[in-house]
Scaffold this active site. Structure first.
Site, PDB file in Angstrom:
ATOM      1  N   ARG A  34       0.834  -1.097   0.048  1.00 13.85           N
ATOM      2  CA  ARG A  34       0.024   0.019   0.111  1.00 13.85           C
ATOM      3  C   ARG A  34       0.627   1.241  -0.214  1.00 13.85           C
ATOM      4  O   ARG A  34       0.426   2.301  -0.457  1.00 13.85           O
ATOM      5  CB  ARG A  34      -0.803  -0.059   1.258  1.00 13.85           C
ATOM      6  CG  ARG A  34      -1.966  -1.085   0.890  1.00 13.85           C
ATOM      7  CD  ARG A  34      -3.172  -1.055   1.985  1.00 13.85           C
ATOM      8  NE  ARG A  34      -4.333  -1.593   1.648  1.00 13.85           N
ATOM      9  CZ  ARG A  34      -5.014  -2.130   2.595  1.00 13.85           C
ATOM     10  NH1 ARG A  34      -5.162  -2.158   3.826  1.00 13.85           N
ATOM     11  NH2 ARG A  34      -6.224  -2.898   2.145  1.00 13.85           N
ATOM     12  N   LYS A 199     -14.798 -15.549   5.948  1.00 13.90           N
ATOM     13  CA  LYS A 199     -16.116 -15.619   6.250  1.00 13.90           C
ATOM     14  C   LYS A 199     -17.333 -15.252   5.283  1.00 13.90           C
ATOM     15  O   LYS A 199     -17.216 -14.371   4.200  1.00 13.90           O
ATOM     16  CB  LYS A 199     -16.540 -14.349   7.186  1.00 13.90           C
ATOM     17  CG  LYS A 199     -15.975 -14.682   8.630  1.00 13.90           C
ATOM     18  CD  LYS A 199     -16.416 -13.648   9.620  1.00 13.90           C
ATOM     19  CE  LYS A 199     -15.989 -13.808  11.090  1.00 13.90           C
ATOM     20  NZ  LYS A 199     -16.117 -12.548  11.585  1.00 13.90           N
ATOM     21  N   GLY A 347      -7.642  -7.129   0.679  1.00 11.93           N
ATOM     22  CA  GLY A 347      -6.347  -6.826   1.322  1.00 11.93           C
ATOM     23  C   GLY A 347      -5.591  -8.080   1.318  1.00 11.93           C
ATOM     24  O   GLY A 347      -4.152  -8.320   1.023  1.00 11.93           O
ATOM     25  N   GLY A 371     -12.879  -4.073   1.326  1.00 11.20           N
ATOM     26  CA  GLY A 371     -14.307  -3.659   1.740  1.00 11.20           C
ATOM     27  C   GLY A 371     -14.897  -2.831   0.617  1.00 11.20           C
ATOM     28  O   GLY A 371     -16.050  -2.896   0.154  1.00 11.20           O
TER      29      GLY A 371
HETATM   30  P1  ADP Z   1      -9.497 -10.516   1.710  1.00  5.53           P
HETATM   31  O1  ADP Z   1      -8.779  -9.645   2.731  1.00  5.53           O
HETATM   32  O2  ADP Z   1      -8.618 -10.891   0.347  1.00  5.53           O
HETATM   33  O3  ADP Z   1     -11.000 -10.068   1.412  1.00  5.53           O
HETATM   34  P2  ADP Z   1     -10.450 -12.140   3.831  1.00  5.53           P
HETATM   35  O4  ADP Z   1     -10.265 -11.149   4.843  1.00  5.53           O
HETATM   36  O5  ADP Z   1     -11.896 -12.487   3.550  1.00  5.53           O
HETATM   37  O6  ADP Z   1      -9.613 -11.959   2.504  1.00  5.53           O
HETATM   38  O7  ADP Z   1      -9.910 -13.701   4.401  1.00  5.53           O
HETATM   39  C1  ADP Z   1      -8.485 -13.830   4.139  1.00  5.53           C
HETATM   40  C2  ADP Z   1      -8.349 -14.920   5.368  1.00  5.53           C
HETATM   41  O8  ADP Z   1      -9.061 -15.892   5.139  1.00  5.53           O
HETATM   42  C3  ADP Z   1      -6.875 -15.180   5.355  1.00  5.53           C
HETATM   43  O9  ADP Z   1      -6.208 -14.856   6.650  1.00  5.53           O
HETATM   44  C4  ADP Z   1      -6.883 -16.921   5.336  1.00  5.53           C
HETATM   45  O10 ADP Z   1      -5.892 -17.424   6.275  1.00  5.53           O
HETATM   46  C5  ADP Z   1      -8.231 -17.002   5.908  1.00  5.53           C
HETATM   47  N1  ADP Z   1      -8.661 -18.389   5.301  1.00  5.53           N
HETATM   48  C6  ADP Z   1      -8.805 -18.860   3.970  1.00  5.53           C
HETATM   49  N2  ADP Z   1      -9.238 -20.261   4.239  1.00  5.53           N
HETATM   50  C7  ADP Z   1      -9.473 -20.554   5.371  1.00  5.53           C
HETATM   51  C8  ADP Z   1      -9.943 -21.693   5.941  1.00  5.53           C
HETATM   52  N3  ADP Z   1     -10.399 -22.666   5.323  1.00  5.53           N
HETATM   53  N4  ADP Z   1      -9.923 -21.572   7.340  1.00  5.53           N
HETATM   54  C9  ADP Z   1      -9.991 -20.589   8.004  1.00  5.53           C
HETATM   55  N5  ADP Z   1      -9.494 -19.429   7.548  1.00  5.53           N
HETATM   56  C10 ADP Z   1      -9.238 -19.146   6.065  1.00  5.53           C
HETATM   57 MG    MG Z   2      -9.148  -9.274   4.796  1.00  2.00          MG
END
Ligand code: ADP
Ligand code: MG
Length: 390
Positions: A34, A199, A347, A371
């Site tokens: 960033r 999630k 992110g 987001g």
């Molecule tokens: P982004 O920031 O790209 O939108 P998120 O914040 O939604 O992504 O999610 C990222 C996190 O999800 C990572 O830290 C990763 O470790 C976690 N993650 C991915 N798959 C799993 C899983 N099967 N169980 C638990 N956590 C997970």
């Molecule tokens: Mg994230």
């Protein structure tokens, strides 16, 4: 939306809202993406002889100064990358900020301390935010918002200050909006979306908004287990959001959702946990799914083949731990190989691309704001963008 390039900045004090919210571990920046992304605007303002005042947030301090969230490491890194001194004010709008801004020469840069040290920054009370925005606005003649990652927030440094100064969008904001509009307005088809991350609840709204638009939605990451459970499969101790099972069932009815067919199941959430690849419909009760398996990677790659537009958000597994990174790597490689408009949002997804050493230029665009991009794709009005429109 006026762009920053159209401003006359020589000698002017320009307040820049940047997104410098980098991950830190024990005070050390683990991914400076960033900061690097913020350089083009800052360089251009400095080279034109602007007097640059940067405001940014880091993490979620509780509206009061907290050394753990100081921008000091960011100021040092920014200084190195910019190749010019960056003076960090010890406060946001207090005496040190004031004197730092007063001392600014043409081409000089001041970084105000973490804007979230001021509770008014994120206040729900318009008057409280407004009074703080008055103080920020007093530092400058012009305002440029380059913090796409914060445009979905009705915060003083994003929203209210733009109402108080002549304003423009920085190159990051302009680029993000352009690419998101390409996804939203008549994308080239097939249009395939890949979603992962932890999630379902974070992404359920965007799933609902995107599903009618896309040709296929590939789901991995922690969120796939609520979908697998909604199909009636046991998921062991994998991530589950019980309250979303009904919604997942109706999303599955669209026929467009593609789920993993195998997963890497581990005995605990740990890099050295015992793990094995199991069918997605036969996860042992005492194991948790921490990545999609190799057959799923091939399945997802096959569904991506020939796509003309791809949006990917959310890692396919716990990529931060080496044994659970292969799914994310495989999908990233499959997306990168396409001859298509490819957009990476989120992110952690962007961090995953860099951490796995995948050349960023193989994607059309890597979004700096997770987001905010999701809310844009949901069709929401983003306060920080609405206020730049005139
Ligand atoms: P982004 O920031 O790209 O939108 P998120 O914040 O939604 O992504 O999610 C990222 C996190 O999800 C990572 O830290 C990763 O470790 C976690 N993650 C991915 N798959 C799993 C899983 N099967 N169980 C638990 N956590 C997970
Ligand atoms: Mg994230």
């Amino acid at each position: 939306m006026r762009s920053a390039e159209d401003l006359q900045v020589k000698g002017k004090r320009v307040l820049v809202r940047s997104d410098l919210n980098v991950p830190l571990e024990n005070g050390v920046i683990t991914d400076d993406g960033r900061i690097r992304a913020s350089l083009p605007l800052l360089r251009s303002l400095v080279e034109q002889g602007g007097r640059v005042v940067v405001t940014a947030h880091l993490g979620r301090p509780k509206g009061t100064p907290d050394p753990a969230y100081s921008l000091a490491p960011v100021a040092r890194r920014l200084e190195e990358l910019l190749g010019r001194p960056v003076r960090l004010a010890r406060d946001v709008v207090g005496p040190d900020a004031q004197s730092s801004v007063e001392d600014l020469r043409e081409g000089g840069v001041v970084l105000l301390e973490n804007v979230r040290f001021e509770a008014a920054e994120t206040s729900k009370d318009d008057a409280e935010r407004g009074a703080f925005a008055d103080q920020l606005a007093a530092f400058a003649d012009l305002y440029v918002d380059d913090a796409f990652g914060a445009v979905h927030r009705k915060h003083a440094s994003v929203y209210d200050v733009a109402q108080r100064l002549p304003h423009a969008a920085g190159p990051l904001v302009t680029a993000e909006v352009e690419v998101l509009e390409r996804l939203e307005k008549d994308p080239d088809r097939p249009y395939v979306v890949v979603l992962g991350g932890s999630k379902v609840s974070d992404k359920i709204k965007v799933i609902e908004a995107l599903l009618p638009q896309v040709d296929a939605l590939l789901v991995g990451g922690g969120m796939c287990f609520t979908f697998l459970k909604a199909q009636g499969h046991g998921i062991g101790s994998s991530l589950l959001e019980d309250e979303l099972l009904d919604q997942c069932r109706s999303l599955l009815d669209s026929g467009k959702v593609v789920l993993p067919v195998d997963v890497v199941a581990a005995t605990s959430f740990s890099a050295d946990a015992d793990h094995e690849v199991v069918p997605a419909d036969a996860i042992p009760d005492d194991r948790m799914g921490l990545d999609i398996g190799p057959v799923s990677v091939r399945l997802f790659a096959a569904r991506l083949e020939g796509a003309k537009t791809v949006f990917w958000n959310g890692p396919m597994g716990v990529f931060e731990m080496a044994p659970f990174a292969a799914g994310t790597r495989g999908v990233a490689e499959a997306v990168a190989a396409l001859d298509a408009l490819t957009v990476v949002g989120g992110g952690d997804s962007a961090a995953a691309v860099r951490a796995l050493g995948i050349d960023e230029s193989r994607f059309t665009h890597i979004s700096t704001g997770g987001g905010a991009s999701l809310e844009h794709l949901e069709g929401k009005v983003l306060p920080g963008l609405a206020v730049l429109d005139d």
